[in-house]
Write an enzyme that holds these catalytic residues in place. Structure first.
Site, PDB file in Angstrom:
ATOM      1  CG  ASP A 165      14.822   1.278   3.715  1.00  0.00           C
ATOM      2  OD1 ASP A 165      13.853   0.599   3.297  1.00  0.00           O
ATOM      3  OD2 ASP A 165      15.123   1.317   4.928  1.00  0.00           O
TER       4      ASP A 165
HETATM    5  C1  BGC Z   1      12.608  -0.946   5.960  1.00  0.00           C
HETATM    6  C2  BGC Z   1      13.388  -1.991   5.174  1.00  0.00           C
HETATM    7  C3  BGC Z   1      12.428  -2.875   4.418  1.00  0.00           C
HETATM    8  C4  BGC Z   1      11.564  -2.004   3.523  1.00  0.00           C
HETATM    9  C5  BGC Z   1      10.556  -2.802   2.716  1.00  0.00           C
HETATM   10  C6  BGC Z   1      11.641  -0.193   5.069  1.00  0.00           C
HETATM   11  O1  BGC Z   1      10.824   0.655   5.803  1.00  0.00           O
HETATM   12  O2  BGC Z   1      13.501  -0.046   6.579  1.00  0.00           O
HETATM   13  O3  BGC Z   1      14.175  -2.772   6.040  1.00  0.00           O
HETATM   14  O4  BGC Z   1      13.118  -3.846   3.701  1.00  0.00           O
HETATM   15  O5  BGC Z   1      10.851  -1.076   4.311  1.00  0.00           O
HETATM   16  O6  BGC Z   1       9.595  -3.343   3.543  1.00  0.00           O
END
Ligand code: BGC
Length: 813
Positions: free
Chosen positions: A227
């Site tokens: 993530d």
């Molecule tokens: C979220 C993810 C997301 C990523 C990119 C993170 O803060 O938890 O679900 O894909 O950001 O935007």
């Protein structure tokens, strides 16, 4: 798809030195991986996900299809719908140049307070896993990788980067891991995202659960993407089955991983395996020379907006109907449409899931399009959206081009123009290289075709703002965060500053904005320019709305949440509808007994008046065609096809409603396997609406359950389903298991299988498959089955199961 040529990948890895290999394992920037021309590897683009494909920017000039929220998809209970959803996103991804979609989100609805609840499918692991597997299969049929997320137990947002979720082994396997297992073992996901949170100690980007069961027992051969910002160590995460650090170019691995390999703290073979996985992904999505373009299913003939409209109807859940619906458009009289969300609907959730659709149809527009402006009259009734909302794109003109939209100009500190953009919408986000070097501020000019009257206009942004209206400076101030917000707050929780203006026609506006905290160069510019709703006298507004309802033949109240209470980054503190919406519904229902309520929220809200209205339709965040779907369902052109994928509480204070708030950094999943409907049954509590519930426009009976012989997959149950009404309808025949006198602690009953049936009036035979897994429990490192007599409960929701059938299980199976 054909297997990847592993020998070719081996020869490519041999050609790369350690530095080059390590360089590949961190993003090149926010949304892509590095290219390595020496082995024929091009950059790969990753994009959120999960209900649209945003691409590499938030720019509305390259719009994205916005499908209904995952909760709506969960409510379809329909793997064919999920496959169609994934397939539509795959077509979008290819159109937008994305190789990897960051979805589906398949964390469980452990608690309705979860702020990101709208992004995942259900409280149930079987329903989640089946739908997610179909989504992944649909997406990957287009040659685009799915990235199921967030592995694992990322079920709430509070302290999401650090919380340690303590979950016992059995619960992990039977619920939270079970939701991920079919996307790996059955659908063969090419990527997967590790979560921010920790589970039983280690943070997920270095957790042993990445090895077992993911790459071990399940045989996952894809790429574990972190993530965004979740990898915080070099050695521990590199030695785990964490394969790619996102975003880049700066990350916790970088040069440090090279040193760790040289010192022998990380084996080079470990790096090679990560590179192999990255190249394998590249081969699968067509980003690696010499392996040929991936075979891709022919694009569906249907267009994205049609998919959005049909799935929004298929996922809408009619939880109450006293016979009021469906209405007949031909004979229906006047309609009072009430509620802020009727006009300003929430069609998607906030946070990283946000995309920029070309156009959105509100329920008000959807009803007007069918019934005509004369029959449909609107009143706000109660304010819901808070803060500045972007100007309606249909009411703004670019002063330079004379066309729709606005002009945005980046200027340096001396005011010299660095770059100008002609934009179509008034919610603007630029990141990183999208911002010209040397930029000091951005200047936004537009002509607003203002309705005559008093308004509050301004901006939502963090930084210094000045606003000139008709040549007069009406704002010169600072947008400041309180400090309690989470990361990304400058985008998704920006404070609003507004000034009162009185207009009697179009007005020219110039906003100058300098983001704060970016003295070393701008990395993020996020600003929304528009109006703020302010109801001077809420009681008078409700009285006026009720009066309009009283004068009309029927009333539709659209109630819902706003982006301040339901979004990524935080959980909800209450399930109550914001503002004065409960009072509005009660007043309208008192004025007109033919009142129908449409609920526009991504997840459960409290409906204390639910028995006082004629019908209640849950529409979720219905995607870009939400309003058309609402009109289709209310007017009977489409069946409200959905069933609840998650229990809707009555008060939110029931014991069965779990908390997602950690204590001292730890969140204990002490309820074990008793999550969702299992918990409601255990406590003997009655929710507002149970799991699996949903009405259609016809009536049904269920008879004659017979269980068939066992096959390697499991056992089939056959039932006779009769549509006793006069029109074709959709029913979801559900099978729950229970076990009396078990030696193992078990839920009261649990979902074991279901069948989605579209049937004309008359009788049909329906087969419900129940897999062997439904009978298994996790015992240590293996699955076990208790022999003896089990009971299958068949019906239309977890508590409406008119039929039962015994199933004999002879031995371990
Ligand atoms: C979220 C993810 C997301 C990523 C990119 C993170 O803060 O938890 O679900 O894909 O950001 O935007």
């Amino acid at each position: 798809m054909a297997p990847v040529d592993e020998d070719l990948i081996t020869t490519l890895i041999v050609r790369l030195d350690l530095e080059r290999k390590v360089r590949l394992l961190t993003g090149a920037d926010f949304w892509s991986t590095p290219a390595e021309p020496s082995v024929g590897l091009r950059r790969m683009v990753l994009s959120d996900g999960p209900s649209g494909v945003r691409g590499e920017s938030f720019d509305e000039r390259t719009p994205s299809l916005s499908l209904p929220s995952s909760t709506a998809l969960g409510a379809t209970w329909d793997p064919a719908a999920a496959r169609r959803y994934g397939s539509a996103l795959g077509a979008e991804a290819r159109r937008r140049g994305a190789d990897v979609v960051l979805g589906p989100t398949i964390n469980l609805h452990r608690s309705p307070f979860g702020g990101r609840h709208f992004e995942s499918l259900s409280e149930d692991p079987l329903l989640t896993g089946e739908l997610a597997a179909a989504y992944v299969a649909g997406l990957q049929s287009r040659g685009v990788a799915a990235t199921p997320k967030h592995y694992v137990a990322n079920d709430a947002e509070t302290e999401r980067f650090t919380v340690d979720n303590r979950v016992d082994e059995r619960t992990l396997h039977e619920l939270y891991l079970a939701a991920f297992e079919p996307v790996v073992t059955r659908a063969g996901a090419w990527a997967l995202m590790s979560a921010y949170n920790a589970v039983n100690g280690p943070t997920m980007s270095e957790n042993p659960l990445l090895a077992e069961p993911l790459t071990g027992e399940w045989g996952f051969d894809g790429l574990v993407v972190s993530d965004w910002g979740a990898v915080r160590t070099t050695e521990a995460s590199a030695n785990a089955e964490q394969h790619l650090v996102m975003p880049g170019p700066v990350g916790a691995w970088g040069g440090r991983l090279v040193a760790a390999v040289r010192d022998g703290r990380v084996a080079e073979a470990t790096v090679d395996d990560k590179v192999r996985r990255l190249l394998r992904l590249a081969a699968r999505v067509g980003a690696l020379d010499g392996v040929g373009a991936p075979p891709v299913a022919a694009p569906a003939a249907e267009d994205g907006p049609t998919v959005a409209r049909e799935l929004a109807a298929a996922g809408s859940v009619l939880v109450r109907n006293t016979g009021e619906l469906p209405w007949d458009a031909a004979t229906l009289g006047t309609v009072a449409v009430l509620g802020h969300n009727a006009e300003l609907a929430r069609t998607q959730g906030g946070g990283s899931a946000t995309v920029r659709p070309a156009a959105v149809v509100s329920p008000l527009e959807g009803l007007r399009a069918v019934l005509g402006g004369d029959r449909v009259r609107y009143r706000l009734g109660a304010q819901v959206a808070e803060g500045v909302q972007p100007f309606d794109p249909g009411r703004i003109t670019n002063p330079v081009t004379g066309g729709p939209g606005l002009r945005a100009v980046f200027r340096d500190a001396d005011g010299a123009e660095l770059r100008a953009e002609d934009r179509l919408g008034a919610s603007l986000i630029w990141m990183g290289s999208e911002i010209p070097e040397g930029a000091d501020h951005v200047e936004i000019s537009l002509r607003w075709d203002a309705p005559a009257g008093e308004h509050r206009i301004g901006a939502a942004a963090v930084g210094h703002l000045t606003l000139d209206a008709g040549g007069t400076t009406v704002l010169d101030t600072e947008g400041v965060l309180t400090g309690d917000e989470g990361p990304g707050a400058a985008i998704f929780e920006a404070p609003s500053v507004t000034a009162g203006v009185t207009t009697d026609g179009p007005v020219d506006l110039v906003l100058r904005f300098r983001p704060s905290g970016q003295e070393a160069g701008m990395a993020l510019v996020a600003v929304t320019v528009g109006t703020e709703t302010a109801v001077a006298d809420p009681d008078a507004e409700i009285t006026a709305a009720a009066a309009l309802a009283g004068e009309s033949d029927v009333a539709v109240v659209v109630v819902g949440t706003n982006d301040r209470i339901e979004s990524e980054g935080f959980d909800r503190s209450t399930l109550a509808l914001p503002g004065h919406q409960d009072a509005l519904v009660r007043a309208v229902a008192a004025a007109n007994p033919r009142t129908v309520v449409v609920v526009n929220s991504g997840s459960p809200v409290l409906l204390p008046w639910r028995d006082e209205v004629a019908a209640v339709l849950l529409g979720w965040f219905g995607g870009e065609r939400f309003g058309e779907a609402v009109a289709d369902v209310l007017l009977g052109a489409a069946e409200p096809g959905g069933r609840l994928p998650t229990t809707w509480p009555a008060t939110g204070e029931e014991r069965s409603v779990l908390s997602g708030v950690p204590a001292d950094g730890v969140l204990r999943y002490d309820e074990g396997v008793h999550v969702g409907h299992r918990n409601w049954l255990r406590h003997g509590e009655t929710p507002a609406y149970p799991f699996g519930h949903g009405l259609g426009y016809t009536t049904w009976t269920l008879d004659d359950a017979t269980t068939g012989p066992w096959s390697p997959d499991g056992v089939e149950v056959t039932v006779t389903l009769t549509n006793t009404g006069t029109r074709t309808g959709r029913q979801v025949v559900q099978a729950y298991l229970s076990r009396r006198g078990s030696d193992v602690e078990r839920p009261a009953r649990w979902l074991a299988g279901w069948a989605v049936v579209d049937a004309a009036p008359g009788t049909t035979t329906v087969t419900v498959p129940v897999s062997r897994r439904a009978f298994r429990h996790r015992a240590g490192a293996t699955w076990a089955t208790e022999p003896g007599t089990w009971t299958l409960h068949l019906g239309f929701s977890v508590t409406d199961t008119p039929l039962q059938a015994d199933v004999e299980v002879a031995a371990q199976g």
